[in-house]
Design a protein around this motif. Sequence first.
Motif, mmCIF file in Angstrom:
data_model
loop_
_atom_site.group_PDB
_atom_site.id
_atom_site.type_symbol
_atom_site.label_atom_id
_atom_site.label_comp_id
_atom_site.label_asym_id
_atom_site.label_seq_id
_atom_site.Cartn_x
_atom_site.Cartn_y
_atom_site.Cartn_z
ATOM 1 N N GLY A 117 0.824 -1.202 0.000
ATOM 2 C CA GLY A 117 0.000 0.000 0.000
ATOM 3 C C GLY A 117 0.859 1.254 0.000
ATOM 4 N N GLU A 118 0.203 2.390 -0.167
ATOM 5 C CA GLU A 118 0.936 3.661 -0.266
ATOM 6 C C GLU A 118 1.709 3.978 1.002
ATOM 7 O OE1 GLU A 118 -1.729 6.750 -1.452
ATOM 8 O OE2 GLU A 118 -2.106 5.828 -3.400
ATOM 9 N N ILE A 119 1.132 3.707 2.162
ATOM 10 C CA ILE A 119 1.810 4.000 3.424
ATOM 11 C C ILE A 119 3.055 3.125 3.564
ATOM 12 C CG2 ILE A 119 1.608 3.988 5.944
ATOM 13 C CD1 ILE A 119 -0.051 6.167 4.633
ATOM 14 N N ALA A 120 2.937 1.841 3.257
ATOM 15 C CA ALA A 120 4.086 0.934 3.330
ATOM 16 C C ALA A 120 5.158 1.338 2.319
ATOM 17 C CB ALA A 120 3.645 -0.505 3.098
ATOM 18 N N GLN A 121 4.734 1.740 1.119
ATOM 19 C CA GLN A 121 5.696 2.203 0.117
ATOM 20 C C GLN A 121 6.422 3.455 0.596
ATOM 21 O OE1 GLN A 121 3.528 2.760 -3.523
ATOM 22 N NE2 GLN A 121 3.582 0.592 -4.059
ATOM 23 N N ALA A 122 5.679 4.388 1.166
ATOM 24 C CA ALA A 122 6.295 5.614 1.677
ATOM 25 C C ALA A 122 7.283 5.290 2.795
ATOM 26 C CB ALA A 122 5.223 6.582 2.170
ATOM 27 N N GLY A 123 6.921 4.374 3.672
ATOM 28 C CA GLY A 123 7.831 3.951 4.733
ATOM 29 C C GLY A 123 9.094 3.313 4.174
ATOM 30 N N ALA A 124 8.926 2.500 3.149
ATOM 31 C CA ALA A 124 10.074 1.864 2.508
ATOM 32 C C ALA A 124 10.974 2.906 1.847
ATOM 33 C CB ALA A 124 9.602 0.834 1.484
ATOM 34 N N VAL A 125 10.368 3.878 1.191
ATOM 35 C CA VAL A 125 11.146 4.949 0.557
ATOM 36 C C VAL A 125 11.947 5.706 1.613
ATOM 37 C CG1 VAL A 125 10.959 7.181 -0.617
ATOM 38 C CG2 VAL A 125 9.693 5.212 -1.477
ATOM 39 N N ILE A 126 11.322 6.028 2.727
ATOM 40 C CA ILE A 126 12.022 6.746 3.798
ATOM 41 C C ILE A 126 13.181 5.907 4.330
ATOM 42 C CG2 ILE A 126 11.781 7.600 6.173
ATOM 43 C CD1 ILE A 126 8.935 8.516 5.332
ATOM 44 N N ALA A 127 12.941 4.622 4.554
ATOM 45 C CA ALA A 127 14.002 3.740 5.057
ATOM 46 C C ALA A 127 15.148 3.615 4.058
ATOM 47 C CB ALA A 127 13.417 2.363 5.377
ATOM 48 N N ILE A 128 14.825 3.461 2.793
ATOM 49 C CA ILE A 128 15.858 3.338 1.756
ATOM 50 C C ILE A 128 16.657 4.631 1.662
ATOM 51 C CG2 ILE A 128 16.222 3.165 -0.749
ATOM 52 C CD1 ILE A 128 13.766 1.190 -0.729
ATOM 53 N N MET A 129 15.982 5.756 1.629
ATOM 54 C CA MET A 129 16.680 7.039 1.512
ATOM 55 C C MET A 129 17.520 7.321 2.756
ATOM 56 S SD MET A 129 16.022 7.669 -1.501
ATOM 57 C CE MET A 129 16.926 9.186 -1.619
ATOM 58 N N ALA A 130 17.042 6.929 3.922
ATOM 59 C CA ALA A 130 17.833 7.102 5.150
ATOM 60 C C ALA A 130 19.100 6.247 5.079
ATOM 61 C CB ALA A 130 16.998 6.744 6.373
ATOM 62 N N ALA A 131 18.958 5.006 4.633
ATOM 63 C CA ALA A 131 20.123 4.128 4.516
ATOM 64 C C ALA A 131 21.130 4.684 3.507
ATOM 65 C CB ALA A 131 19.689 2.718 4.114
ATOM 66 N N VAL A 132 20.647 5.156 2.375
ATOM 67 C CA VAL A 132 21.533 5.749 1.369
ATOM 68 C C VAL A 132 22.191 7.007 1.931
ATOM 69 C CG1 VAL A 132 21.564 6.931 -0.874
ATOM 70 C CG2 VAL A 132 20.381 4.748 -0.629
ATOM 71 N N GLY A 133 21.446 7.803 2.669
ATOM 72 C CA GLY A 133 22.009 9.008 3.286
ATOM 73 C C GLY A 133 23.122 8.684 4.270
ATOM 74 N N VAL A 134 22.917 7.667 5.094
ATOM 75 C CA VAL A 134 23.950 7.255 6.055
ATOM 76 C C VAL A 134 25.187 6.754 5.313
ATOM 77 C CG1 VAL A 134 24.544 5.539 7.822
ATOM 78 C CG2 VAL A 134 22.393 6.801 7.970
ATOM 79 N N LEU A 135 24.985 5.955 4.280
ATOM 80 C CA LEU A 135 26.121 5.468 3.487
ATOM 81 C C LEU A 135 26.863 6.625 2.820
ATOM 82 C CD1 LEU A 135 24.569 2.266 1.867
ATOM 83 C CD2 LEU A 135 26.281 2.381 3.700
ATOM 84 N N ARG A 136 26.120 7.598 2.315
ATOM 85 C CA ARG A 136 26.750 8.760 1.676
ATOM 86 C C ARG A 136 27.538 9.566 2.706
ATOM 87 N NH1 ARG A 136 25.430 14.131 -0.489
ATOM 88 N NH2 ARG A 136 26.744 14.354 -2.324
ATOM 89 N N PHE A 137 26.966 9.762 3.898
ATOM 90 C CA PHE A 137 27.671 10.466 4.964
ATOM 91 C C PHE A 137 28.987 9.764 5.289
ATOM 92 C CE2 PHE A 137 28.620 10.658 9.538
ATOM 93 C CZ PHE A 137 28.892 12.009 9.670
ATOM 94 N N LEU A 138 28.931 8.447 5.472
ATOM 95 C CA LEU A 138 30.136 7.690 5.815
ATOM 96 C C LEU A 138 31.179 7.765 4.703
ATOM 97 C CD1 LEU A 138 28.489 4.565 7.488
ATOM 98 C CD2 LEU A 138 29.716 6.448 8.633
ATOM 99 N N ALA A 139 30.732 7.681 3.452
ATOM 100 C CA ALA A 139 31.670 7.762 2.326
ATOM 101 C C ALA A 139 32.284 9.153 2.220
ATOM 102 C CB ALA A 139 30.957 7.381 1.024
ATOM 103 N N LEU A 140 31.468 10.193 2.364
ATOM 104 C CA LEU A 140 32.006 11.553 2.316
ATOM 105 C C LEU A 140 32.992 11.777 3.459
ATOM 106 C CD1 LEU A 140 28.822 13.659 1.432
ATOM 107 C CD2 LEU A 140 30.844 13.322 -0.008
ATOM 108 N N ARG A 141 32.611 11.347 4.641
ATOM 109 C CA ARG A 141 33.458 11.558 5.822
ATOM 110 C C ARG A 141 34.748 10.741 5.719
ATOM 111 N NH1 ARG A 141 34.212 10.082 11.423
ATOM 112 N NH2 ARG A 141 34.256 11.982 12.660
ATOM 113 N N GLY A 142 34.653 9.529 5.222
ATOM 114 C CA GLY A 142 35.813 8.649 5.199
ATOM 115 C C GLY A 142 36.720 8.791 3.990
ATOM 116 N N PHE A 143 36.159 9.134 2.839
ATOM 117 C CA PHE A 143 36.950 9.108 1.612
ATOM 118 C C PHE A 143 37.118 10.450 0.915
ATOM 119 C CE2 PHE A 143 34.944 4.851 1.947
ATOM 120 C CZ PHE A 143 36.101 4.145 2.215
ATOM 121 N N VAL A 144 36.128 11.316 1.006
ATOM 122 C CA VAL A 144 36.198 12.577 0.258
ATOM 123 C C VAL A 144 36.772 13.695 1.119
ATOM 124 C CG1 VAL A 144 34.875 14.322 -1.012
ATOM 125 C CG2 VAL A 144 34.279 11.896 -1.216
ATOM 126 N N PHE A 145 36.210 13.854 2.322
ATOM 127 C CA PHE A 145 36.623 14.971 3.164
ATOM 128 C C PHE A 145 37.436 14.505 4.344
ATOM 129 C CE2 PHE A 145 32.564 16.387 1.209
ATOM 130 C CZ PHE A 145 33.091 17.351 0.388
#
Length: 145
Positions: A117-145
């Motif tokens: 359903g739409e609510i479950a999809q929205a929750g999944a999108v939030i979880a996926i984007m949060a996970a990608v955001g954390v991975l991006r933070f770690l990569a930026l912190r560890g490798f770029v900056f």
Amino acid sequence: MLRREWLDRTARVTRYLRGDHAFAQLIRFALVGGSSNIAYVLLFIATNGISPLVANVAGSIVSTVIANEMHRQLTFRAAGRVGWFTAQWEGGGLAVIGLLISTAALAGLGFVAPGLGEIAQAGAVIAIMAAVGVLRFLALRGFVF
């Protein structure tokens, strides 16, 4: 006396948030992300009359450039260590990788659980984007900056 205590606490929190601790950087990372999303939306609205695709591409590119520069100067305080072009090239590359990961995850979700359903999809999108955001933070912190 309460006002003085409040000012002291505020000063301590401000010093902490300006520090180079990972959690302080994560908070600044989230604030920069929110700011760049606002820039994306404003540019999308301004250019949507041309074409939604053009608006999306323009908004994505400009907001990514803004975010990379803000991360270089504010989030990680790396302006003295990392040049503008390097930050844009590597940070932009990580943004593209994040987009590919989130797109693949959402496509996989649609394949594995097509009846969500739409609510479950929205929750999944939030979880996926949060996970990608954390991975991006770690990569930026560890490798770029």
